[in-house]
Scaffold this motif. Sequence first.
Motif, PDB file in Angstrom:
ATOM      1  N   UNK A 130       0.759  -0.801   0.211  1.00 28.58           N
ATOM      2  CA  UNK A 130       0.321   0.088  -0.323  1.00 28.58           C
ATOM      3  C   UNK A 130       0.671   1.198   0.020  1.00 28.58           C
ATOM      4  N   UNK A 131       2.309   1.106   0.941  1.00 30.49           N
ATOM      5  CA  UNK A 131       2.704   2.450   0.630  1.00 30.49           C
ATOM      6  C   UNK A 131       3.466   2.291  -0.782  1.00 30.49           C
ATOM      7  N   UNK A 138       1.145  10.196  -5.492  1.00 28.51           N
ATOM      8  CA  UNK A 138       2.672  10.887  -4.812  1.00 28.51           C
ATOM      9  C   UNK A 138       3.159  11.242  -6.241  1.00 28.51           C
ATOM     10  N   UNK A 139       4.370  10.965  -6.311  1.00 24.01           N
ATOM     11  CA  UNK A 139       4.786  11.221  -7.218  1.00 24.01           C
ATOM     12  C   UNK A 139       4.437  12.151  -8.726  1.00 24.01           C
ATOM     13  N   UNK A 140       3.691  10.551  -8.836  1.00 21.24           N
ATOM     14  CA  UNK A 140       2.999  11.373  -9.946  1.00 21.24           C
ATOM     15  C   UNK A 140       2.533  12.638 -10.001  1.00 21.24           C
ATOM     16  N   UNK A 141       1.949  12.598  -9.220  1.00 19.04           N
ATOM     17  CA  UNK A 141       0.931  13.878  -8.931  1.00 19.04           C
ATOM     18  C   UNK A 141       1.901  14.958  -8.467  1.00 19.04           C
ATOM     19  N   UNK A 142       2.794  15.025  -7.661  1.00 15.81           N
ATOM     20  CA  UNK A 142       4.199  16.149  -8.012  1.00 15.81           C
ATOM     21  C   UNK A 142       4.516  16.117  -8.828  1.00 15.81           C
ATOM     22  N   UNK A 143       4.517  15.500  -9.616  1.00 13.68           N
ATOM     23  CA  UNK A 143       4.894  16.574 -11.492  1.00 13.68           C
ATOM     24  C   UNK A 143       4.414  16.209 -12.237  1.00 13.68           C
ATOM     25  N   UNK A 144       2.606  16.451 -11.902  1.00 10.72           N
ATOM     26  CA  UNK A 144       1.764  17.061 -12.421  1.00 10.72           C
ATOM     27  C   UNK A 144       1.036  15.809 -13.792  1.00 10.72           C
ATOM     28  N   UNK A 172     -16.389 -12.528  -6.994  1.00 13.34           N
ATOM     29  CA  UNK A 172     -16.911 -11.026  -7.345  1.00 13.34           C
ATOM     30  C   UNK A 172     -17.645 -10.417  -5.973  1.00 13.34           C
ATOM     31  N   UNK A 173     -16.950 -11.002  -5.179  1.00 12.19           N
ATOM     32  CA  UNK A 173     -17.313 -10.746  -3.299  1.00 12.19           C
ATOM     33  C   UNK A 173     -15.674 -10.043  -3.370  1.00 12.19           C
ATOM     34  N   UNK A 174     -14.878 -10.976  -3.559  1.00 14.34           N
ATOM     35  CA  UNK A 174     -13.690 -10.894  -3.298  1.00 14.34           C
ATOM     36  C   UNK A 174     -12.800  -9.861  -3.735  1.00 14.34           C
ATOM     37  N   UNK A 175     -13.467  -9.646  -5.556  1.00 17.27           N
ATOM     38  CA  UNK A 175     -12.697  -8.445  -5.815  1.00 17.27           C
ATOM     39  C   UNK A 175     -12.986  -6.948  -5.543  1.00 17.27           C
ATOM     40  N   UNK A 176     -14.765  -7.054  -4.846  1.00 21.02           N
ATOM     41  CA  UNK A 176     -14.740  -6.317  -4.770  1.00 21.02           C
ATOM     42  C   UNK A 176     -14.508  -5.535  -3.288  1.00 21.02           C
ATOM     43  N   UNK A 177     -14.160  -6.360  -2.754  1.00 22.33           N
ATOM     44  CA  UNK A 177     -13.310  -6.068  -0.823  1.00 22.33           C
ATOM     45  C   UNK A 177     -12.152  -5.552  -2.134  1.00 22.33           C
ATOM     46  N   UNK A 178     -10.979  -6.065  -2.194  1.00 22.85           N
ATOM     47  CA  UNK A 178     -10.206  -5.510  -3.015  1.00 22.85           C
ATOM     48  C   UNK A 178     -10.443  -4.072  -3.647  1.00 22.85           C
ATOM     49  N   UNK A 179     -11.111  -3.860  -4.077  1.00 21.68           N
ATOM     50  CA  UNK A 179     -11.741  -2.638  -4.989  1.00 21.68           C
ATOM     51  C   UNK A 179     -11.579  -1.695  -3.585  1.00 21.68           C
ATOM     52  N   UNK A 185      -7.687   3.383   0.287  1.00 23.80           N
ATOM     53  CA  UNK A 185      -5.741   4.547   0.289  1.00 23.80           C
ATOM     54  C   UNK A 185      -5.835   4.843  -1.337  1.00 23.80           C
ATOM     55  N   UNK A 186      -6.584   5.611  -1.952  1.00 26.96           N
ATOM     56  CA  UNK A 186      -6.274   6.075  -3.431  1.00 26.96           C
ATOM     57  C   UNK A 186      -7.123   7.259  -4.044  1.00 26.96           C
ATOM     58  N   UNK A 187      -8.412   6.451  -3.372  1.00 29.51           N
ATOM     59  CA  UNK A 187      -9.215   7.759  -3.971  1.00 29.51           C
ATOM     60  C   UNK A 187      -9.366   9.145  -3.671  1.00 29.51           C
ATOM     61  N   UNK A 188      -8.832   9.313  -3.264  1.00 26.11           N
ATOM     62  CA  UNK A 188      -8.828  10.902  -2.402  1.00 26.11           C
ATOM     63  C   UNK A 188      -7.401  11.341  -3.356  1.00 26.11           C
TER      64      UNK A 188
END
Length: 500
Positions: A130-131, A138-144, A172-179, A185-188
């Motif tokens: 996750x880190x 973060x690196x991508x966004x910092x570079x536009x 189906x449920x396994x993928x939803x939990x992963x999604x 973690x990253x949707x912001x």
Amino acid sequence: MIKLWSTFFVVTLLTCFVANNVAEQCSLSAKGSPNFPANFSFGVATAAYQIEGGWNADGKGPSIWDDFTHSDPEKIRDKSNGDIAADSYHRFEQDLQALKELKVNHYRFSIAWSRIYPTGDISSRNQKAIDYYNHVIDKLIANGIKPMVTMFHYDLPSEIQKIGGFTNSLLINQFVVYAIELFENYGDRVKTWITFNEPYDYCHNGYGDATYPPQVYAPGVADYLCIDNTLKAHAAAYRSYQSRFAKTQGGKVGITLDSRYFFSKTNDEDVIDRAMQYNLGLLAHPIFSKTGGYPDVMIMDIGANSQKEGRIRSRLPSFKGKWRDIVKGSADFLGLNYYSSRYIKPASKPNGVSPSWERDFNCDASIDPKWLRAASDWLYCVPEGLEGILKFIRDEYDNVEVIITENGWSDDGTGLIDDDRIRYLKSHLQAVLNAINDGCNVRGYTTWSLIDNFEWLRGYTEKFGLYAVNMSSPNRERTAKKSAGYYREVIQKRQIPSLF
């Protein structure tokens, strides 16, 4: 001296003729405005297994592609694997430098499910993974550079396959939990999500003809189950995003489908439509059509064939009750991977084994020998096919938003002067621009690939990158090919430059 000069003159004329002839085979006339829209997004793409390496680093679990390449290396053309690949897990900064040089607007990459959840299940949640992806984003966004994230790109966690993988509705449920883990973690920061990449390919090749992992040979049965569970998993993840995250995060969720376009030498519109429904429509119709469900032609054909085979029900699953409505409309955009096209006609004799998708489809495909071919034996330059498929989507699916998520050309790795890739790029960008000028709702273009990588069954024998990677060096240096400069010029000018 006269003889030598005459020979040089003839060779020069022949060289010019060949170059012009090649250009004619891989070109497309411009229609309308020469400028891409101001908000049109240009990018490049990669996939986790193909570039990351670090196959067991920092707690990552095995995927079915790890298992396959380790147990059956002879099935890869050069007996290679993705254990190290371009080593992007440790060398992302080198990829970032290439992205900055290209001046791309977005970068499409995939997250390895078995890196986040080594067993595929939330109980094995891996904070180091996750880190890692937080660092990338973060690196991508910092570079536009806007991140475009694919959740699944072929590399199913091995533990999930042990209980049936995509043929088990538990997925189906396994993928939803992963999604949901990814959204939380990253949707912001990630505003463009792709649930699955090329379901037809991993279903047909993995659960049909068994050429890909997990090598389940059950054509015409397991591959259709895989498609069905993929559609339901995608739709369930989409609905979860809409109900829990869309209002606060403001992102979009789509799916990437791949398809060729098809032509008929006899202008047979029925056979063209049949081919498009069996290819693109198999997954697009349930999501993007007004009626939902599988294409009518497939329901009728496979139902009739199943009856002839003595079955009490069709091999093609049917959407019953709530699932039809859950799947219908479950995408904010259609991601399209387009590489090439074919001519199509009704089959002269039954195709494939019985049962199989090939037998159900029952058509013969061919190429035009004049088409320019890449290093890959399946890849020909047919830009009019890209324009054609975009217009098909416009007319068939109510002009849904489209992002070209892959489009690329392979070379044999013998040098950095990749003029044929530039021809391919130019003609296919022109196809996109023509389609936009003709009212198609195309919002972005992504070329495959940023760097040379592991190309599945073909290993490292075919190169799709704008940047070459020195696979024999421990540092895996990236070096720009000529096409990188051309693509950068496209992005900067928002126009299609002349060749060379």
